[in-house]
Design a protein around this motif. Structure first.
Motif, PDB file in Angstrom:
ATOM      1  N   UNK A 194     -21.051 -40.971 -27.134  1.00 18.49           N
ATOM      2  CA  UNK A 194     -20.426 -40.182 -26.073  1.00 18.49           C
ATOM      3  C   UNK A 194     -20.463 -38.694 -26.422  1.00 18.49           C
ATOM      4  N   UNK A 195     -20.128 -38.377 -27.664  1.00 15.50           N
ATOM      5  CA  UNK A 195     -20.108 -36.979 -28.100  1.00 15.50           C
ATOM      6  C   UNK A 195     -21.495 -36.348 -28.003  1.00 15.50           C
ATOM      7  N   UNK A 196     -22.529 -37.129 -28.314  1.00 10.35           N
ATOM      8  CA  UNK A 196     -23.893 -36.613 -28.216  1.00 10.35           C
ATOM      9  C   UNK A 196     -24.230 -36.215 -26.777  1.00 10.35           C
ATOM     10  N   UNK A 197     -23.847 -37.060 -25.823  1.00  9.12           N
ATOM     11  CA  UNK A 197     -24.112 -36.749 -24.412  1.00  9.12           C
ATOM     12  C   UNK A 197     -23.331 -35.519 -23.967  1.00  9.12           C
ATOM     13  N   UNK A 198     -22.106 -35.378 -24.454  1.00  9.75           N
ATOM     14  CA  UNK A 198     -21.310 -34.194 -24.118  1.00  9.75           C
ATOM     15  C   UNK A 198     -21.944 -32.956 -24.739  1.00  9.75           C
ATOM     16  N   UNK A 199     -22.398 -33.062 -25.985  1.00  9.84           N
ATOM     17  CA  UNK A 199     -23.061 -31.945 -26.649  1.00  9.84           C
ATOM     18  C   UNK A 199     -24.319 -31.526 -25.887  1.00  9.84           C
ATOM     19  N   UNK A 200     -25.167 -32.488 -25.537  1.00  3.71           N
ATOM     20  CA  UNK A 200     -26.385 -32.152 -24.801  1.00  3.71           C
ATOM     21  C   UNK A 200     -26.043 -31.565 -23.436  1.00  3.71           C
ATOM     22  N   UNK A 201     -24.950 -32.016 -22.855  1.00  9.18           N
ATOM     23  CA  UNK A 201     -24.506 -31.411 -21.606  1.00  9.18           C
ATOM     24  C   UNK A 201     -24.107 -29.963 -21.801  1.00  9.18           C
ATOM     25  N   UNK A 202     -23.380 -29.687 -22.878  1.00  8.85           N
ATOM     26  CA  UNK A 202     -22.920 -28.319 -23.130  1.00  8.85           C
ATOM     27  C   UNK A 202     -24.082 -27.372 -23.380  1.00  8.85           C
ATOM     28  N   UNK A 203     -25.208 -27.903 -23.860  1.00 11.20           N
ATOM     29  CA  UNK A 203     -26.386 -27.078 -24.121  1.00 11.20           C
ATOM     30  C   UNK A 203     -27.162 -26.762 -22.847  1.00 11.20           C
ATOM     31  N   UNK A 204     -26.786 -27.423 -21.748  1.00 12.48           N
ATOM     32  CA  UNK A 204     -27.559 -27.272 -20.516  1.00 12.48           C
ATOM     33  C   UNK A 204     -26.687 -27.028 -19.286  1.00 12.48           C
ATOM     34  N   UNK A 205     -25.434 -26.647 -19.505  1.00  7.88           N
ATOM     35  CA  UNK A 205     -24.551 -26.346 -18.388  1.00  7.88           C
ATOM     36  C   UNK A 205     -24.090 -27.574 -17.620  1.00  7.88           C
ATOM     37  N   UNK A 206     -24.107 -28.741 -18.281  1.00  3.07           N
ATOM     38  CA  UNK A 206     -23.708 -29.995 -17.658  1.00  3.07           C
ATOM     39  C   UNK A 206     -22.543 -30.603 -18.418  1.00  3.07           C
ATOM     40  N   UNK A 207     -21.874 -31.547 -17.800  1.00  2.00           N
ATOM     41  CA  UNK A 207     -20.753 -32.209 -18.479  1.00  2.00           C
ATOM     42  C   UNK A 207     -21.242 -33.297 -19.441  1.00  2.00           C
TER      43      UNK A 207
END
Length: 221
Positions: A194-207
């Motif tokens: 879950x944290x990985x998906x949140x991190x990748x979201x933060x790198x691309x302006x997504x949740x």
């Protein structure tokens, strides 16, 4: 094109669920069973892993799954042409147009070979009806991040897909592989995925996002 059952969920489960929900037929080709390299491997465990894959596939609404049963963690012992021909036969049958597979930077040897196979079967074709239009490489926790930078490189995403609506579906599918999951802080744990998906979201302006290296994109007329 996944090396083992569970790689498809870890690498791009949210994306597969999103595509399926939008009416895109999604198929997964597994090169090896993920079990027979282990000391305690048995036909029963292999069958259980395959059943887990099918259950995860139902949650992700996949169209089909194909198990090629090459030797686990020993794909480097198989002539590469043999693997390529087996995968080519499946993608021709399925009329595949877009491919997701492993990054070249994974520690696992089967992941590395899956990457090379994907590149080969996606080579440009003059037959427009059979052309692979996109080639994307995903990361797999407990493999992609374990290669030190000084050993030649690391996963470097250039494409991010919004999976906020599909994150819980990805995690539900991952739970089908309960024997492969570990307690945090191991990377193959629910909280870290879950944290990985949140991190990748933060790198691309997504949740929440899944990240990919874009290998090739062809835009036809």
């Amino acid at each position: 094109i996944a090396a083992h059952p569970d790689d498809e969920v870890l690498g791009c489960g949210g994306t597969l669920a999103m595509l399926s929900a939008r009416g895109v037929p999604v198929d997964v080709i597994f090169l090896a069973d993920g079990e027979n390299a282990r000391h305690a491997a048995s036909k029963e465990k292999i069958s259980k892993r395959r059943a887990a894959a099918r259950n995860a596939g139902k949650i992700l609404s996949l169209r089909s799954m194909h198990f090629l049963d090459f030797p686990d963690n020993r794909l480097d012992s198989v002539p590469r042409l043999e693997i390529i021909q087996a995968v080519e036969a499946r993608i021709e049958e399925l009329n595949t147009r877009h491919i997701f597979s492993h990054t070249r930077w994974d520690v696992n040897i089967d992941h590395q070979i899956a990457h090379e196979v994907a590149i080969t079967v996606a080579r440009p074709s003059r037959n427009a009806e059979r052309q692979i239009l996109s080639l994307n490489f995903f990361e797999v926790l407990s493999s992609s991040e374990w290669r030190p930078q000084l050993h030649g490189g690391q996963f470097n995403p250039t494409c991010f897909i919004d999976v906020e609506k599909w994150l819980e579906v990805k995690l539900q599918a991952l739970k089908c592989y309960e024997e492969e999951l570990r307690a945090a802080p191991h990377p193959r744990s629910e909280i870290i995925v879950r944290a990985q998906c949140v991190l990748r979201g933060s790198q691309s302006g997504l949740r929440a996002a899944e990240a990919f290296e874009l290998g090739r994109l062809i835009i036809p007329n």
